[in-house]
Design a protein around this motif. Structure first.
Motif, PDB file in Angstrom:
ATOM      1  N   GLU A  19      30.932  20.609 -12.213  1.00 17.04           N
ATOM      2  CA  GLU A  19      31.465  19.588 -11.323  1.00 17.04           C
ATOM      3  C   GLU A  19      32.954  19.475 -11.635  1.00 17.04           C
ATOM      4  O   GLU A  19      33.359  18.867 -12.622  1.00 17.04           O
ATOM      5  CB  GLU A  19      30.721  18.271 -11.505  1.00 17.04           C
ATOM      6  CG  GLU A  19      29.250  18.384 -11.125  1.00 17.04           C
ATOM      7  CD  GLU A  19      28.513  17.061 -11.105  1.00 17.04           C
ATOM      8  OE1 GLU A  19      29.142  16.027 -11.394  1.00 17.04           O
ATOM      9  OE2 GLU A  19      27.305  17.064 -10.780  1.00 17.04           O
TER      10      GLU A  19
ATOM     11  N   SER B  84      40.079  15.143  -6.296  1.00 19.09           N
ATOM     12  CA  SER B  84      39.031  15.834  -5.549  1.00 19.09           C
ATOM     13  C   SER B  84      37.886  16.197  -6.481  1.00 19.09           C
ATOM     14  O   SER B  84      38.078  16.312  -7.699  1.00 19.09           O
ATOM     15  CB  SER B  84      39.575  17.102  -4.874  1.00 19.09           C
ATOM     16  OG  SER B  84      39.957  18.059  -5.840  1.00 19.09           O
ATOM     17  N   VAL B  85      36.715  16.379  -5.897  1.00 17.83           N
ATOM     18  CA  VAL B  85      35.523  16.766  -6.662  1.00 17.83           C
ATOM     19  C   VAL B  85      34.856  17.931  -5.937  1.00 17.83           C
ATOM     20  O   VAL B  85      34.676  17.893  -4.716  1.00 17.83           O
ATOM     21  CB  VAL B  85      34.519  15.609  -6.797  1.00 17.83           C
ATOM     22  CG1 VAL B  85      33.276  16.063  -7.556  1.00 17.83           C
ATOM     23  CG2 VAL B  85      35.160  14.423  -7.499  1.00 17.83           C
ATOM     24  N   GLN B  86      34.542  18.963  -6.693  1.00 16.58           N
ATOM     25  CA  GLN B  86      33.878  20.129  -6.115  1.00 16.58           C
ATOM     26  C   GLN B  86      32.753  20.563  -7.032  1.00 16.58           C
ATOM     27  O   GLN B  86      32.923  20.634  -8.255  1.00 16.58           O
ATOM     28  CB  GLN B  86      34.874  21.280  -5.938  1.00 16.58           C
ATOM     29  CG  GLN B  86      34.265  22.540  -5.369  1.00 16.58           C
ATOM     30  CD  GLN B  86      35.274  23.671  -5.265  1.00 16.58           C
ATOM     31  OE1 GLN B  86      36.442  23.495  -5.546  1.00 16.58           O
ATOM     32  NE2 GLN B  86      34.808  24.847  -4.877  1.00 16.58           N
ATOM     33  N   LYS B  87      31.592  20.836  -6.464  1.00 19.04           N
ATOM     34  CA  LYS B  87      30.448  21.300  -7.253  1.00 19.04           C
ATOM     35  C   LYS B  87      30.318  22.800  -7.073  1.00 19.04           C
ATOM     36  O   LYS B  87      30.396  23.316  -5.963  1.00 19.04           O
ATOM     37  CB  LYS B  87      29.172  20.591  -6.797  1.00 19.04           C
ATOM     38  CG  LYS B  87      27.946  20.972  -7.610  1.00 19.04           C
ATOM     39  CD  LYS B  87      26.792  20.015  -7.357  1.00 19.04           C
ATOM     40  CE  LYS B  87      26.272  20.123  -5.944  1.00 19.04           C
ATOM     41  NZ  LYS B  87      25.046  19.309  -5.740  1.00 19.04           N
ATOM     42  N   SER B  88      30.129  23.520  -8.188  1.00 22.47           N
ATOM     43  CA  SER B  88      29.983  24.967  -8.106  1.00 22.47           C
ATOM     44  C   SER B  88      29.056  25.458  -9.201  1.00 22.47           C
ATOM     45  O   SER B  88      28.704  24.720 -10.127  1.00 22.47           O
ATOM     46  CB  SER B  88      31.344  25.659  -8.232  1.00 22.47           C
ATOM     47  OG  SER B  88      31.830  25.562  -9.552  1.00 22.47           O
TER      48      SER B  88
ATOM     49  N   LYS C  14      45.036  28.286  -8.180  1.00 24.49           N
ATOM     50  CA  LYS C  14      44.337  27.059  -7.812  1.00 24.49           C
ATOM     51  C   LYS C  14      43.482  26.498  -8.941  1.00 24.49           C
ATOM     52  O   LYS C  14      43.143  25.323  -8.945  1.00 24.49           O
ATOM     53  CB  LYS C  14      43.467  27.313  -6.579  1.00 24.49           C
ATOM     54  CG  LYS C  14      44.266  27.632  -5.324  1.00 24.49           C
ATOM     55  CD  LYS C  14      43.353  27.775  -4.127  1.00 24.49           C
ATOM     56  CE  LYS C  14      44.144  28.082  -2.860  1.00 24.49           C
ATOM     57  NZ  LYS C  14      43.253  28.244  -1.691  1.00 24.49           N
TER      58      LYS C  14
ATOM     59  N   LYS D  70      36.605  18.300 -11.351  1.00 27.44           N
ATOM     60  CA  LYS D  70      37.338  17.100 -10.964  1.00 27.44           C
ATOM     61  C   LYS D  70      38.826  17.354 -11.191  1.00 27.44           C
ATOM     62  O   LYS D  70      39.255  17.594 -12.319  1.00 27.44           O
ATOM     63  CB  LYS D  70      36.847  15.903 -11.772  1.00 27.44           C
ATOM     64  CG  LYS D  70      35.357  15.587 -11.545  1.00 27.44           C
ATOM     65  CD  LYS D  70      34.867  14.483 -12.449  1.00 27.44           C
ATOM     66  CE  LYS D  70      33.438  14.068 -12.103  1.00 27.44           C
ATOM     67  NZ  LYS D  70      32.466  15.156 -12.316  1.00 27.44           N
TER      68      LYS D  70
ATOM     69  N   SER E  39      34.638  32.387  -6.421  1.00 26.04           N
ATOM     70  CA  SER E  39      34.996  32.623  -5.013  1.00 26.04           C
ATOM     71  C   SER E  39      36.122  33.633  -4.841  1.00 26.04           C
ATOM     72  O   SER E  39      36.179  34.363  -3.845  1.00 26.04           O
ATOM     73  CB  SER E  39      35.394  31.301  -4.333  1.00 26.04           C
ATOM     74  OG  SER E  39      34.297  30.422  -4.266  1.00 26.04           O
TER      75      SER E  39
ATOM     76  N   GLU F 238      41.160  30.736  -6.569  1.00 20.92           N
ATOM     77  CA  GLU F 238      40.278  29.690  -6.059  1.00 20.92           C
ATOM     78  C   GLU F 238      39.977  28.687  -7.168  1.00 20.92           C
ATOM     79  O   GLU F 238      40.075  29.012  -8.352  1.00 20.92           O
ATOM     80  CB  GLU F 238      38.970  30.286  -5.528  1.00 20.92           C
ATOM     81  CG  GLU F 238      39.158  31.255  -4.363  1.00 20.92           C
ATOM     82  CD  GLU F 238      39.678  30.586  -3.105  1.00 20.92           C
ATOM     83  OE1 GLU F 238      39.545  29.343  -3.002  1.00 20.92           O
ATOM     84  OE2 GLU F 238      40.207  31.299  -2.243  1.00 20.92           O
ATOM     85  N   GLU F 239      39.576  27.457  -6.792  1.00 24.75           N
ATOM     86  CA  GLU F 239      39.335  26.410  -7.785  1.00 24.75           C
ATOM     87  C   GLU F 239      38.074  26.665  -8.605  1.00 24.75           C
ATOM     88  O   GLU F 239      38.008  26.308  -9.784  1.00 24.75           O
ATOM     89  CB  GLU F 239      39.230  25.049  -7.099  1.00 24.75           C
ATOM     90  CG  GLU F 239      40.562  24.526  -6.572  1.00 24.75           C
ATOM     91  CD  GLU F 239      40.439  23.144  -5.969  1.00 24.75           C
ATOM     92  OE1 GLU F 239      39.309  22.605  -5.952  1.00 24.75           O
ATOM     93  OE2 GLU F 239      41.460  22.596  -5.519  1.00 24.75           O
ATOM     94  N   ASP F 240      37.057  27.293  -7.997  1.00 22.64           N
ATOM     95  CA  ASP F 240      35.809  27.493  -8.729  1.00 22.64           C
ATOM     96  C   ASP F 240      35.828  28.821  -9.480  1.00 22.64           C
ATOM     97  O   ASP F 240      36.843  29.515  -9.529  1.00 22.64           O
ATOM     98  CB  ASP F 240      34.602  27.386  -7.789  1.00 22.64           C
ATOM     99  CG  ASP F 240      34.551  28.523  -6.774  1.00 22.64           C
ATOM    100  OD1 ASP F 240      35.354  29.471  -6.878  1.00 22.64           O
ATOM    101  OD2 ASP F 240      33.695  28.458  -5.870  1.00 22.64           O
TER     102      ASP F 240
END
Length: 341
Positions: free
Chosen positions: A18, A36-40, A273, A20, A318, A313-315
């Motif tokens: 997760e 922002s919050v992104q789940k990967s 990123k 953040k 990707s 990419e942030e995760d």
């Protein structure tokens, strides 16, 4: 689907990341705002399996881990099942799925991890059957995070070492990774496994802690003059093929006869990123090179490009490109100017 060609198996740690994003990491008792919050997907099993699957869509990748019968566990299973060349029959559902809060600092592009181990503490040498693998290489991660495999073994030193030895006895080459943990357990728990390891691919912090030799000064500067000594010491622990240390500045490798260094790619700061999973991306590239029987140096170049691509990419996965695209990426970008061994 029937797979006849042997591929690569990735076993051990899996998690939901997760991510953040914040402007700057706060001091204790201070407040900061999450932008922002992104789940990967996260953890070596997810990151490396997907990384390898993207590098070569024809490669058989076996993902081996414990998943909880919960929302996070099904999220991971569903994401991995989107790749036709990732096999999931070794996955088992039990306990709670591990997760990690990844705090991404925009000011310096660093990240800090808060992890919940969940069922990873249960993963052991009985969690899957080695004889049912369709793999030429087995990677197990992470030492110091898989509690059951970190336990002592009277004959091999640790349960992890015992698992690696059994894999080698079946003709499977082995690979390990270590979690970056701030403690003094490295020198006791890691060396027994290195005796039964073909490919040791770790970062400078993990390498330094295992060898008992600091590789950065108090200002955070890489002590490149010590890299050679650490590579030799890790090889002396018994690593049979390659020892590789990867750092943000570049990577260093030793195959028992020749030392290699590959500077990292010089990327524009605006294009980066996130750095989550860069180490796993590097490992994916290196394992692919080993699988394709490339030289250590060429494998390090592919790994360097894979790590660089993940930064776009942030995760964790990707941004990773296919093998031909990674070659183009490596050749297209300028390299850092640091002097290596």
């Amino acid at each position: 689907m029937i797979f006849l060609t042997k591929g690569i198996a990735i076993a051990g740690t899996i998690a939901v990341d997760e991510i953040k994003v914040i402007d700057q990491y706060p001091q204790k008792s201070e407040l900061t705002t999450i932008k922002s919050v992104q789940k990967s997907i996260g953890g070596a099993v997810s990151n490396c399996s997907v990384g390898l699957a993207k590098i070569d869509e024809s490669l058989v990748v076996e993902a081996i881990a414990l998943l909880g019968d919960d929302e996070r566990g099904h999220f991971l299973y569903d994401r991995l099942s989107k790749y036709k060349n990732i096999r999931l029959e070794h996955m088992k559902f039990t306990g709670e799925t591990p997760f990690t809060d990844v705090i991404q600092d925009l000011s310096d592009k660093t990240r800090t991890f808060f992890t919940f181990k969940g069922n990873s503490t249960l993963f052991n040498e009985h969690s899957f059957e080695l004889t049912k693998l369709n793999a030429r290489i087995l990677h197990v991660a992470y030492i110091l995070l898989l509690d059951a495999l970190d336990q002592q073994d009277s004959e091999y030193g640790t349960k992890m070492a015992k698992l690696l030895k059994k894999a080698q006895d079946l003709g499977i080459k082995t690979s390990i990774d270590i979690v970056s943990e701030n403690n003094n357990r490295y020198e006791n728990i890691v060396p027994p496994s290195l005796k039964y390891t073909n490919y040791c691919v770790i970062n400078e912090y993990e390498a330094g802690k295992t060898a008992g030799i600091e590789l950065r000064d108090k200002g955070g500067n890489l002590l490149a003059s010590r890299i050679k000594q650490v590579l030799f010491k890790l090889k002396d622990f018994g690593v049979q093929d390659w020892v590789v240390i990867h750092t943000p500045e570049g990577s260093f490798g030793y195959d028992g006869s020749t030392l290699h260094s590959v500077p990292s790619l010089k990327l524009e700061k605006e294009s980066i990123k996130g750095t989550v999973g860069a180490g796993d991306a590097y490992l994916s590239g290196l394992l692919y090179g080993a699988y394709k029987e490339l030289s250590l140096l060429d494998s390090m170049k592919i790994a360097t490009a894979a790590a660089a691509s993940s930064l776009f990419e942030e995760d964790s996965t990707s941004g990773i490109k296919s093998f031909p695209e990674l070659i183009t990426l490596y050749n297209s970008y300028p390299k850092r100017d640091e002097t290596f061994i």
